[in-house]
Design a protein around this motif. Structure first.
Motif, PDB file in Angstrom:
ATOM      1  N   PRO A 264     -19.895 -54.169  14.312  1.00  0.00           N
ATOM      2  CA  PRO A 264     -19.475 -53.246  13.241  1.00  0.00           C
ATOM      3  C   PRO A 264     -20.248 -51.928  13.267  1.00  0.00           C
ATOM      4  O   PRO A 264     -19.725 -50.898  12.854  1.00  0.00           O
ATOM      5  N   GLY A 265     -21.496 -51.976  13.746  1.00  0.00           N
ATOM      6  CA  GLY A 265     -22.290 -50.762  13.783  1.00  0.00           C
ATOM      7  C   GLY A 265     -21.779 -49.728  14.764  1.00  0.00           C
ATOM      8  O   GLY A 265     -22.169 -48.550  14.695  1.00  0.00           O
ATOM      9  N   LEU A 298     -17.569 -58.177   6.289  1.00  0.00           N
ATOM     10  CA  LEU A 298     -16.107 -58.088   6.346  1.00  0.00           C
ATOM     11  C   LEU A 298     -15.662 -57.461   7.663  1.00  0.00           C
ATOM     12  O   LEU A 298     -14.735 -57.955   8.323  1.00  0.00           O
ATOM     13  N   LEU A 299     -16.319 -56.374   8.064  1.00  0.00           N
ATOM     14  CA  LEU A 299     -15.933 -55.695   9.304  1.00  0.00           C
ATOM     15  C   LEU A 299     -16.155 -56.592  10.513  1.00  0.00           C
ATOM     16  O   LEU A 299     -15.352 -56.605  11.455  1.00  0.00           O
ATOM     17  N   ARG A 300     -17.241 -57.365  10.491  1.00  0.00           N
ATOM     18  CA  ARG A 300     -17.504 -58.273  11.619  1.00  0.00           C
ATOM     19  C   ARG A 300     -16.415 -59.347  11.701  1.00  0.00           C
ATOM     20  O   ARG A 300     -15.955 -59.690  12.796  1.00  0.00           O
ATOM     21  N   ARG A 301     -16.004 -59.867  10.549  1.00  0.00           N
ATOM     22  CA  ARG A 301     -14.941 -60.882  10.557  1.00  0.00           C
ATOM     23  C   ARG A 301     -13.631 -60.290  11.082  1.00  0.00           C
ATOM     24  O   ARG A 301     -12.909 -60.929  11.844  1.00  0.00           O
ATOM     25  N   ALA A 302     -13.310 -59.071  10.648  1.00  0.00           N
ATOM     26  CA  ALA A 302     -12.071 -58.429  11.107  1.00  0.00           C
ATOM     27  C   ALA A 302     -12.081 -58.244  12.622  1.00  0.00           C
ATOM     28  O   ALA A 302     -11.087 -58.525  13.299  1.00  0.00           O
ATOM     29  N   LEU A 303     -13.206 -57.788  13.164  1.00  0.00           N
ATOM     30  CA  LEU A 303     -13.298 -57.572  14.602  1.00  0.00           C
ATOM     31  C   LEU A 303     -13.248 -58.889  15.378  1.00  0.00           C
ATOM     32  O   LEU A 303     -12.607 -58.994  16.427  1.00  0.00           O
ATOM     33  N   ALA A 304     -13.930 -59.910  14.834  1.00  0.00           N
ATOM     34  CA  ALA A 304     -13.934 -61.209  15.519  1.00  0.00           C
ATOM     35  C   ALA A 304     -12.552 -61.843  15.530  1.00  0.00           C
ATOM     36  O   ALA A 304     -12.123 -62.415  16.535  1.00  0.00           O
TER      37      ALA A 304
END
Length: 636
Positions: A264-265, A298-304
């Protein structure tokens, strides 16, 4: 010529005598609706994948034995209203669907067996995912019996009164139609949801079958084959045995670029004013917006989920869109709370990906894709943020100055302003999920520095741009003349929902004086262009004075007709005058020098219009000659 989206009243006989040709025409014209009915009525215990295949099989087996050709030139159409052919095939589909969910006594019936055809090896096909409302309705319908589900569908999707529903259920083999109607009363009347993509068994998404089981079976078969091959090869090998592996890479080598895309970063974030100095007004100039843009979890879950969607993730994509993970860090367009969900919208230069999860967990997460390569200006002006209760909300581009809603079928009614907060519009009615008769078609109207644009929700992440004018000279469907040109043909947009449509152009290519002196008929061509380049769809339509709708008289899948590469079109229709006389009417674009009809109807005319007396049901072939001497054939 008026076409109404109201189902015909059933004929009293249990098996009405219908010409095979008439039944086949009804099946072809209304195939998606018949498959939807079968899918809704079939027992949910079959699973979504098998329900899809079974629904198609039941619809395809609805014709009686025998074969007859459909007329080349279609007769003046009235939709399903009063069409005994449609009533006939619908009854056969319902009967088979109820039979499939009945109890087995002795040997199973044909409808209770897995369908031999259609079959797709190695893939699971199931409808696109809807929202929480569609999921709740699906669960409520699954608790009903087959006849009760059929009663709910006939009431809601077909708009039939209870008397007709009772008669159809009885003819279809239901033991107690009254009990089925009473059971259907227990489910809330959310009939508009029945037209949702959740229940559209003709607009499908694909996933692989059980890969582990396939791999085990494949390995077992290969092991036996390899053992035989090795034994034979060892006999012929020289004394040195097997050679080295050569340049083969390790089996599970890591990909640094793929790993970086999940961080996410490293998401690309554009500032709120970057679009003002950007070279292009496209999605790359959109800023990151929303109240959760800093929620790394949230962003990490979306990307994963984008990279590795689980089995329970509801995945959907427009045709021609790749669903693999991003090649590098994508751009963040939005992350925020929308109603009862958390939504993330990402852009990788070619695709828009929308991830959504409930506010209270991750169960029921959804991932949607849309192809948007090359989008700019009006094509990159809005993204569907949310659909709920028949409404849609958009996230608009930062250069949009004003948003409004208008009914495309009422060009003189004006536009109603929409509130825009941080780029998000207030809800407006969406035609993408509407059920019942087509009496309105609400579109989004956006204004920016380049002018005003009209966009229509067609059930995808990015709305389609609507234009008018001769091919290669299209302009936005704004202004009184353009809006009046679109009004009779707005409902035809329903034929291209969920097809990956980029833009739709409506072009009036001819006017024709009617033979009975009742006025002038208008010929129009609507052509839908897709994001993938191929798969375009062309409809030729005919509109008579006083009619609310244009009648589709010819269709073409793909091909250049009526498009920038070949701005020519020729189409015909069998038309019945007020005096009861039948005519073959045909028209071509302005540069058509002559038209000739052959087959069951013979006639010719100089110029770009033709009117010939005909008999009901007659067949004909159309040929035209352009002013430059080139020949063209009529659309079919």
């Amino acid at each position: 010529m008026q076409s109404q989206d109201v189902a015909p009243r059933p004929t009293p006989a249990s098996d009405p005598v219908v010409d095979v040709e008439q039944a086949e025409a009804a099946l072809v014209e209304h195939y998606p609706r018949l498959v939807r009915i079968a899918y809704l009525v079939l027992p949910p215990g079959l699973g979504r994948g098998r329900r899809v295949m079974t629904a198609h099989a039941l619809a395809q087996r609805a014709l009686p034995r025998g074969r007859a050709a459909s007329p080349v030139i279609p007769a003046q159409a009235n939709g399903r209203d009063g069409d005994p052919g449609y009533a006939f095939v619908r009854l056969r589909v319902l009967r088979a669907a109820l039979e499939a969910g009945g109890k087995r006594r002795g040997l199973p019936k044909r409808s209770q067996l897995p369908p031999l055809l259609p079959q797709v090896w190695g893939l699971k096909l199931f409808p696109r995912s809807g929202g929480a409302d569609e999921l709740a309705l699906d669960q409520q319908l699954s608790a009903l019996s087959g006849p009760a589900r059929a009663a709910y569908v006939l009431r809601g999707l077909e708009k039939l009164p209870d008397g007709d529903v009772r008669r159809i259920l009885t003819e279809a083999g239901a033991a107690d139609a009254d009990a089925a109607l009473r059971a259907a009363d227990r489910v809330p009347a959310r009939y508009e949801l029945l037209s949702s993509p959740e229940f559209d068994a003709c607009s499908l998404q694909a996933r692989p079958t059980d890969l582990m089981r396939r791999r085990q079976h494949t390995k077992a078969a290969l092991a036996a084959a390899v053992a035989i091959a090795v034994c034979g090869a060892l006999v012929a090998l020289p004394g040195d045995g097997w050679g080295p592996d050569g340049a083969a890479a390790p089996v599970y080598a890591q990909n640094p670029a793929a790993e970086a895309a999940l961080d996410p970063g490293r998401l690309v974030r554009v500032t709120g004013t970057a679009w003002e100095s950007a070279a292009r007004t496209d999605f790359s100039a959109w800023p990151a917006r929303g109240d959760l843009v800093d929620d790394d979890g949230l962003l990490r879950r979306a990307l994963a989920v984008w990279a590795r969607p689980g089995e329970k993730v509801r995945l959907s994509f427009t045709p021609g869109t790749q669903t693999g993970g991003p090649a590098g860090p994508p751009q963040l367009l939005y992350a925020g709370t929308v109603d009862n969900a958390r939504v993330v919208i990402l852009y990788d230069g070619l695709r828009i990906a929308r991830y959504a999860e409930p506010k209270d967990g991750t169960a029921g997460a959804a991932l949607d894709f849309a192809r948007v390569d090359g989008a700019s200006g009006a094509e990159a002006a809005a993204i569907v943020l949310d659909r709920a209760d028949g409404n849609v909300r958009y996230l608009t581009a930062p250069w949009v100055k004003k948003a409004a809603e208008r009914d495309l079928m009422k060009p003189g009614a004006g536009a109603m302003d929409l509130t825009v907060t941080d780029g998000i519009t207030s809800p407006l009615a969406s035609p993408a999920t509407r059920a019942g008769a087509c009496t309105s078609w609400n579109v989004l109207q956006l204004t920016d520095d380049t002018g005003t644009h009209v966009l229509s929700d067609l059930g995808e992440l990015v709305p389609a741009r609507l234009t008018t004018g001769r091919p290669a000279k299209e302009k936005d469907a704004t202004g009184s003349q353009a809006l009046h040109a679109w009004a009779p043909y707005a409902c035809s947009l329903g034929a291209v929902r969920s097809q990956g449509v980029r833009s739709v152009n409506a072009w009036q290519f001819a006017e024709q004086e009617l033979p009975d002196g009742s006025g002038t008929g208008d010929w129009a061509c609507t052509r839908a262009e897709t994001w993938r380049g191929d798969g375009s769809r062309t409809l030729a339509q005919f509109h008579t004075p006083g009619g609310a709708y244009g009648a589709v008289v010819a269709k073409a899948e793909g091909g250049p007709a009526c498009g920038p590469r070949d701005p020519h079109v020729l189409a015909g229709v069998l038309w019945k005058s007020e005096g009861g006389h039948w005519y073959l009417l045909a028209a071509g674009s302005r540069d058509t020098a002559s038209i000739r009809a052959t087959g069951g109807i013979s006639g010719s005319a100089q110029g770009h219009v033709l009117a010939v007396r005909a008999k009901e049901g007659a067949q004909a072939e159309l040929e035209g000659t352009l002013e430059d001497g080139r020949s063209i054939s009529g659309l079919r």
